[in-house]
Design a protein around this motif. Structure first.
Motif, PDB file in Angstrom:
ATOM      1  N   PRO A   1      -0.698   1.694  -4.174  1.00  0.00           N
ATOM      2  CA  PRO A   1       0.609   2.654  -4.461  1.00  0.00           C
ATOM      3  C   PRO A   1       0.690   3.105  -5.699  1.00  0.00           C
ATOM      4  O   PRO A   1       0.398   2.517  -6.793  1.00  0.00           O
ATOM      5  CB  PRO A   1       1.950   1.616  -4.370  1.00  0.00           C
ATOM      6  CG  PRO A   1       1.488   0.433  -3.334  1.00  0.00           C
ATOM      7  CD  PRO A   1      -0.178   0.455  -3.873  1.00  0.00           C
TER       8      PRO A   1
ATOM      9  N   ALA B   1       0.508  -5.728   2.383  1.00  0.00           N
ATOM     10  CA  ALA B   1       1.833  -5.129   2.215  1.00  0.00           C
ATOM     11  C   ALA B   1       3.018  -5.909   1.310  1.00  0.00           C
ATOM     12  O   ALA B   1       3.617  -5.037   0.446  1.00  0.00           O
ATOM     13  CB  ALA B   1       2.660  -4.943   3.597  1.00  0.00           C
ATOM     14  N   THR B   2       2.749  -7.251   1.053  1.00  0.00           N
ATOM     15  CA  THR B   2       3.617  -7.843   0.338  1.00  0.00           C
ATOM     16  C   THR B   2       3.268  -7.459  -1.162  1.00  0.00           C
ATOM     17  O   THR B   2       4.162  -7.182  -1.893  1.00  0.00           O
ATOM     18  CB  THR B   2       3.347  -9.496   0.425  1.00  0.00           C
ATOM     19  OG1 THR B   2       3.631  -9.744   1.600  1.00  0.00           O
ATOM     20  CG2 THR B   2       4.263 -10.208  -0.410  1.00  0.00           C
TER      21      THR B   2
ATOM     22  N   ARG C   1      -2.418  -4.251  -7.818  1.00  0.00           N
ATOM     23  CA  ARG C   1      -2.565  -5.497  -6.958  1.00  0.00           C
ATOM     24  C   ARG C   1      -3.103  -6.549  -7.732  1.00  0.00           C
ATOM     25  O   ARG C   1      -2.570  -7.849  -7.369  1.00  0.00           O
ATOM     26  CB  ARG C   1      -3.641  -5.098  -5.892  1.00  0.00           C
ATOM     27  CG  ARG C   1      -2.826  -4.115  -4.945  1.00  0.00           C
ATOM     28  CD  ARG C   1      -3.803  -3.531  -3.703  1.00  0.00           C
ATOM     29  NE  ARG C   1      -3.293  -2.741  -2.685  1.00  0.00           N
ATOM     30  CZ  ARG C   1      -4.090  -1.846  -2.023  1.00  0.00           C
ATOM     31  NH1 ARG C   1      -5.367  -1.925  -1.973  1.00  0.00           N
ATOM     32  NH2 ARG C   1      -3.383  -1.114  -1.168  1.00  0.00           N
TER      33      ARG C   1
ATOM     34  N   TYR D   1      -2.087   6.731  -1.171  1.00  0.00           N
ATOM     35  CA  TYR D   1      -1.790   5.647  -0.848  1.00  0.00           C
ATOM     36  C   TYR D   1      -1.485   5.874   0.710  1.00  0.00           C
ATOM     37  O   TYR D   1      -0.749   6.782   1.167  1.00  0.00           O
ATOM     38  CB  TYR D   1      -0.510   5.222  -1.443  1.00  0.00           C
ATOM     39  CG  TYR D   1       0.012   3.799  -0.954  1.00  0.00           C
ATOM     40  CD1 TYR D   1      -0.803   2.709  -0.958  1.00  0.00           C
ATOM     41  CD2 TYR D   1       1.133   3.659  -0.234  1.00  0.00           C
ATOM     42  CE1 TYR D   1      -0.339   1.305  -0.360  1.00  0.00           C
ATOM     43  CE2 TYR D   1       1.722   2.420   0.031  1.00  0.00           C
ATOM     44  CZ  TYR D   1       0.952   1.360   0.030  1.00  0.00           C
ATOM     45  OH  TYR D   1       1.445   0.230   0.496  1.00  0.00           O
TER      46      TYR D   1
ATOM     47  N   ASP E   1       1.951  -4.782  -2.482  1.00  0.00           N
ATOM     48  CA  ASP E   1       2.206  -3.496  -2.411  1.00  0.00           C
ATOM     49  C   ASP E   1       3.593  -3.207  -2.725  1.00  0.00           C
ATOM     50  O   ASP E   1       3.974  -2.340  -3.370  1.00  0.00           O
ATOM     51  CB  ASP E   1       1.606  -2.524  -1.168  1.00  0.00           C
ATOM     52  CG  ASP E   1       0.152  -2.254  -1.318  1.00  0.00           C
ATOM     53  OD1 ASP E   1      -0.398  -2.661  -2.456  1.00  0.00           O
ATOM     54  OD2 ASP E   1      -0.541  -1.844  -0.428  1.00  0.00           O
ATOM     55  N   THR E   2       4.544  -4.024  -2.097  1.00  0.00           N
ATOM     56  CA  THR E   2       5.881  -4.013  -2.204  1.00  0.00           C
ATOM     57  C   THR E   2       6.234  -4.411  -3.744  1.00  0.00           C
ATOM     58  O   THR E   2       6.916  -3.805  -4.573  1.00  0.00           O
ATOM     59  CB  THR E   2       6.560  -5.066  -1.405  1.00  0.00           C
ATOM     60  OG1 THR E   2       6.393  -4.530  -0.188  1.00  0.00           O
ATOM     61  CG2 THR E   2       8.034  -5.007  -1.531  1.00  0.00           C
ATOM     62  N   LEU E   3       5.580  -5.319  -4.420  1.00  0.00           N
ATOM     63  CA  LEU E   3       5.597  -5.684  -5.932  1.00  0.00           C
ATOM     64  C   LEU E   3       5.430  -4.210  -6.618  1.00  0.00           C
ATOM     65  O   LEU E   3       6.152  -4.134  -7.571  1.00  0.00           O
ATOM     66  CB  LEU E   3       4.905  -6.912  -6.083  1.00  0.00           C
ATOM     67  CG  LEU E   3       5.022  -8.153  -5.529  1.00  0.00           C
ATOM     68  CD1 LEU E   3       3.842  -9.087  -5.761  1.00  0.00           C
ATOM     69  CD2 LEU E   3       6.430  -8.610  -5.764  1.00  0.00           C
TER      70      LEU E   3
ATOM     71  N   THR F   1       5.564  -1.124  -5.436  1.00  0.00           N
ATOM     72  CA  THR F   1       6.688   0.024  -5.503  1.00  0.00           C
ATOM     73  C   THR F   1       7.945  -0.242  -5.929  1.00  0.00           C
ATOM     74  O   THR F   1       8.831   0.550  -6.239  1.00  0.00           O
ATOM     75  CB  THR F   1       6.787   0.329  -3.960  1.00  0.00           C
ATOM     76  OG1 THR F   1       6.995  -0.934  -3.139  1.00  0.00           O
ATOM     77  CG2 THR F   1       5.315   0.889  -3.397  1.00  0.00           C
ATOM     78  N   ALA F   2       8.250  -1.653  -6.059  1.00  0.00           N
ATOM     79  CA  ALA F   2       9.565  -2.352  -6.752  1.00  0.00           C
ATOM     80  C   ALA F   2       9.411  -2.177  -8.265  1.00  0.00           C
ATOM     81  O   ALA F   2      10.448  -2.614  -9.009  1.00  0.00           O
ATOM     82  CB  ALA F   2       9.765  -3.709  -6.304  1.00  0.00           C
TER      83      ALA F   2
END
Length: 200
Positions: free
Chosen positions: A38, A138-139, A152, A30, A141-143, A145-146
């Motif tokens: 991620p 990025a939005t 995706r 990543y 990928d934040t989901l 990593t959280a």
């Protein structure tokens, strides 16, 4: 993934093919490539091909010949690479060591989950190709990593389901149906009646 792990994967890829067939192997994590999600990794390998040393130009037939000649090795890698490898891509080596365009490649996909899990995917899902800009990527990928979603694709489905729960979406649906009804009534009004001749 540490260097020992990436070195092991590179060796695994090289050993699957005849000696010197693979010129380079990149183990992508990543941040190395936008297509790597991620928590996942991928492999991009470059293969030698007849005519390259004489300055030839690779084409679709170059990839086809490589895949045909190495079908068994590609099958072994599909089943044998670590599950962390989401996809493995094989590209013809370019002139002076530069990579050929990625459109000239063969990719092993569906590496993120066992075959049984892939077979159990709902049949009513429709594949959709979406190109995301850096901010949208990025939005999503934040989901991941959280820990809200695992991929995706799942992130986009999650975002759409949240959109459907928003009260404004019901208004949009009502408006869309109203537009369809209005169009249907306009089409009916403009259609010639039975037994009538319409002259323009």
């Amino acid at each position: 993934m540490d260097k020992a792990a990436t070195d092991s994967i590179e060796q695994q890829v090289r050993q699957a093919f005849p000696e010197d067939a693979i010129t380079r192997v990149q183990v992508l994590q990543y941040g190395d490539d936008p297509e790597v999600e991620p928590g996942q990794a991928a492999v991009r390998a470059f293969f030698d091909w007849p005519g390259r040393s004489e300055g030839g130009k690779a084409g679709p037939k170059t990839v086809h010949r490589f895949v045909t000649a190495n079908a068994a090795a590609l099958g072994v890698l599909r089943d044998g690479l670590p599950r962390a490898i989401e996809w493995a891509e094989f590209c013809p080596e370019g002139e002076a060591g530069a990579a050929s365009p990625h459109s000239l490649s063969y990719r092993i996909t569906d590496r993120g989950q066992p075959a049984a899990a892939r077979d159990e995917a709902p049949e009513d899902l429709t594949p959709v190709m979406a190109r995301l800009g850096p901010g949208d990527l990025a939005t999503v990928d934040t989901l991941i990593t959280a820990g809200i979603v695992n991929s995706r694709a799942e992130g986009l489905r999650w975002a759409l389901s949240r959109l459907r729960e928003h009260p404004a979406y019901a208004q949009l649906q009502h408006q869309a149906h109203g537009n369809d009804d209005l169009k249907a009534s306009d089409d009916k009004a403009s259609a010639p009646g039975p037994g009538r001749c319409q002259v323009n």
